[in-house]
Scaffold this motif. Structure first.
Motif, PDB file in Angstrom:
ATOM      1  N   LEU A  63      27.147  21.745 -79.295  1.00  0.00           N
ATOM      2  CA  LEU A  63      27.705  22.420 -78.182  1.00  0.00           C
ATOM      3  C   LEU A  63      26.482  23.352 -78.366  1.00  0.00           C
ATOM      4  O   LEU A  63      26.086  23.292 -76.993  1.00  0.00           O
ATOM      5  CB  LEU A  63      28.905  23.318 -78.188  1.00  0.00           C
ATOM      6  N   ARG A  64      26.107  23.343 -79.253  1.00  0.00           N
ATOM      7  CA  ARG A  64      24.526  24.187 -79.439  1.00  0.00           C
ATOM      8  C   ARG A  64      23.470  23.762 -79.586  1.00  0.00           C
ATOM      9  O   ARG A  64      22.328  24.134 -78.619  1.00  0.00           O
ATOM     10  CB  ARG A  64      24.785  24.618 -80.829  1.00  0.00           C
ATOM     11  N   ASN A  77      38.589  21.872 -80.974  1.00  0.00           N
ATOM     12  CA  ASN A  77      39.174  22.482 -79.777  1.00  0.00           C
ATOM     13  C   ASN A  77      38.036  20.832 -78.656  1.00  0.00           C
ATOM     14  O   ASN A  77      38.932  20.961 -77.252  1.00  0.00           O
ATOM     15  CB  ASN A  77      39.063  23.265 -79.227  1.00  0.00           C
ATOM     16  N   SER A  78      37.940  20.268 -79.016  1.00  0.00           N
ATOM     17  CA  SER A  78      36.741  19.258 -78.470  1.00  0.00           C
ATOM     18  C   SER A  78      38.444  18.005 -78.244  1.00  0.00           C
ATOM     19  O   SER A  78      38.850  17.430 -79.280  1.00  0.00           O
ATOM     20  CB  SER A  78      35.689  18.821 -79.521  1.00  0.00           C
ATOM     21  N   ILE A  79      37.636  17.632 -76.898  1.00  0.00           N
ATOM     22  CA  ILE A  79      39.332  16.748 -76.434  1.00  0.00           C
ATOM     23  C   ILE A  79      38.872  14.988 -76.831  1.00  0.00           C
ATOM     24  O   ILE A  79      39.297  14.211 -76.552  1.00  0.00           O
ATOM     25  CB  ILE A  79      39.713  17.151 -75.437  1.00  0.00           C
TER      26      ILE A  79
END
Lengths: 122, 97
Positions: free
Chosen positions: A35-36, A102-104
């Motif tokens: 994400l960063r 929490n990545s899906i």
């Protein structure tokens, strides 16, 4: 007219700088490497392209030089910055950096496992 | 007025470099640090463009090009290093890692 043109260029540069600041904020606040990298690559590229386009217009109108080096720099940054972010993300995945809890979705994992199975069969 | 806006852009860019330095020092994994270094290089490039506009000179354009190239090559080399353990692979031995 002169003043308005300068003001337009300055607003373009300020917009680019704000996008760079936003990408640095994302780099500090987001939870994991991928994400960063999303924050650091895309918005920083857009911000730098805005700043460099403002500099190109400024050089063209007020220093009276059409600078092809600046155009080359714009094209180069536009090509290489996302490529560098992608290389960094791939290196992070291959060296085993975990995703955020929490990545899906993890599309890379089944592909890597399939490749590993084919290699061991050979 | 215009130079005030350009100075504000410089301040924002230096704050962005400060935030990237925080991530560079603290960053839990090595790819974090590499992404922070890449972003520092990109922001430095934008800062030099703004400084060149403030000074009304075209002498800094080569520096912009060189910093862009160096940031890309450095990020590529560091990513290869953490992925495979070497930067330049030798072709003659397969087990030379």
């Amino acid at each position: 007219m002169n003043m308005a043109g300068e003001l337009l260029i300055a607003v373009l540069v300020l917009f680019g700088a704000l996008f760079c600041g936003l990408s640095a904020f994302g780099l500090v606040r987001l939870p994991d490497v991928y994400l960063r990298s999303h924050a650091a690559t895309k918005s920083a590229t857009l911000g730098v392209l805005c700043v460099l386009a403002g500099a190109f217009l400024y050089m063209m109108f007020y220093v009276e030089v059409v600078s092809f080096k600046l155009l080359i720099a714009i094209v180069f940054v536009f090509i290489t910055s996302p490529v560098a972010g992608h290389l960094n993300g791939r290196a992070a995945y291959r060296s085993g950096v975990k995703l955020w809890e929490n990545s899906i979705q993890d599309d890379m994992k089944p592909v890597l496992e399939r490749n590993k199975g084919m290699q061991s069969k050979n | 007025m215009v130079s005030a806006l350009l100075t504000a852009a410089l301040v924002i860019l230096s704050l962005a470099i400060l935030a990237c330095t925080y991530r560079l020092i603290k960053g839990p994994t090595r790819p974090d640090r590499i992404a922070a270094l890449d972003t520092i290089g990109i922001n430095l490039l934008a800062m030099i463009a703004v400084i060149g506009m403030l000074l009304r000179t075209q002498d800094f354009i080569e520096i912009i090009l060189v910093i862009g190239i160096l940031a890309f090559i450095g990020t590529t080399a560091l990513a290869r290093y953490i992925e495979r353990g070497v930067v330049i692979e030798r072709g003659d031995d397969e087990h030379g890692r």
